[in-house]
Design a protein around this motif. Structure first.
Motif, PDB file in Angstrom:
ATOM      1  N   ALA A 100      36.480  41.464  41.840  1.00  0.00           N
ATOM      2  CA  ALA A 100      37.328  40.786  41.791  1.00  0.00           C
ATOM      3  C   ALA A 100      38.114  39.752  41.879  1.00  0.00           C
ATOM      4  O   ALA A 100      39.407  39.897  41.361  1.00  0.00           O
ATOM      5  CB  ALA A 100      37.899  42.231  41.941  1.00  0.00           C
ATOM      6  N   ALA A 134      40.703  44.419  38.103  1.00  0.00           N
ATOM      7  CA  ALA A 134      39.667  44.222  37.825  1.00  0.00           C
ATOM      8  C   ALA A 134      38.794  44.968  39.275  1.00  0.00           C
ATOM      9  O   ALA A 134      37.588  44.561  39.549  1.00  0.00           O
ATOM     10  CB  ALA A 134      39.427  42.769  38.738  1.00  0.00           C
ATOM     11  N   ALA A 135      39.732  45.102  40.794  1.00  0.00           N
ATOM     12  CA  ALA A 135      39.421  46.057  41.817  1.00  0.00           C
ATOM     13  C   ALA A 135      38.484  47.756  41.322  1.00  0.00           C
ATOM     14  O   ALA A 135      38.323  48.320  41.988  1.00  0.00           O
ATOM     15  CB  ALA A 135      40.239  46.040  42.323  1.00  0.00           C
TER      16      ALA A 135
END
Length: 221
Positions: A115, A71-72
């Motif tokens: 994130a 998610a980052a």
């Protein structure tokens, strides 16, 4: 320390798509900067535009391979796009435009916040915020002690660089902050040796800071 869940497991198609995204975002970023920041000047020449686009695409693809579907990933795509632009501007003009630096800081924070809501530990985000403050304060103190060595643009850039390094871990923050100075010292020695008319204060520090953040993100996360 951050450990990417799918590190190194991204498929070739995914990596290629993210690389292509970087290739597209690079000229768009240049266009926005040229239109919104007249101080920076018009669009760079074709050679510079191609170079920055290729570097951005390679970095985006490398992060896609390294991070995978974590998610980052959007945060590090943003670092690649704006980081390359900041390095280009700093080398050409010895200038780190506040709006671009602020966009990297706020955009990176929002991406990392996303994130976190996407499942990443809250501790990573808290550490990122602490890293931004710590590195900013360190650079501010050093700039006040030696104004000829560091500009206020470098001090402001320390905040987003600290944000990313802090997100990766305390060790990355410590060594990333230290390596930024070491890398800049090596670059300064090389540049001054090649062009003896160049003063050490004329060597841009921003690219070394950005390069360190990118390198730490790719190699030591």
């Amino acid at each position: 320390m951050t450990s990417w869940g799918d590190a190194g497991s991204a498929g070739p198609l995914f990596v290629a798509v993210i690389g292509l995204l970087g290739l597209i975002l690079s000229p768009l970023a240049e266009l926005l900067i040229a239109k919104m920041l007249p101080r920076v000047g018009p669009m760079p020449g074709m050679r510079a535009r191609i170079t920055t686009a290729v570097i951005t695409a390679v970095l985006c693809a490398a992060f896609a391979f390294r991070v995978g579907s974590d998610a980052a990933l959007p945060a590090f795509i943003l670092l690649s796009v704006l980081g390359v632009q900041l390095a280009r501007i700093d080398v050409a003009l010895h200038l780190l435009p506040n709006p671009v630096v602020l966009s990297l800081l706020v955009g990176g924070l929002l991406c990392l916040l996303g994130a976190t809501f996407g499942g990443e530990p809250w501790a990573n985000l808290v550490r990122a915020l602490a890293g931004a403050v710590i590195l900013f304060v360190i650079y501010l103190i050093l700039a006040l002690i030696s104004p000829a060595g560091l500009g206020m643009g470098d001090v402001k850039l320390a905040a987003p660089v600290g944000l990313y390094l802090g997100y990766l871990g305390w060790t990355q923050l410590f060594y990333g902050g230290l390596l930024g100075f070491i890398l800049n010292g090596l670059v300064t020695v090389f540049v001054v040796a090649r062009n003896r008319k160049e003063r050490t204060s004329d060597v841009a520090h921003g690219p070394s800071m950005i390069g360190t953040a990118v390198g730490i993100g790719l190699l030591f996360s």
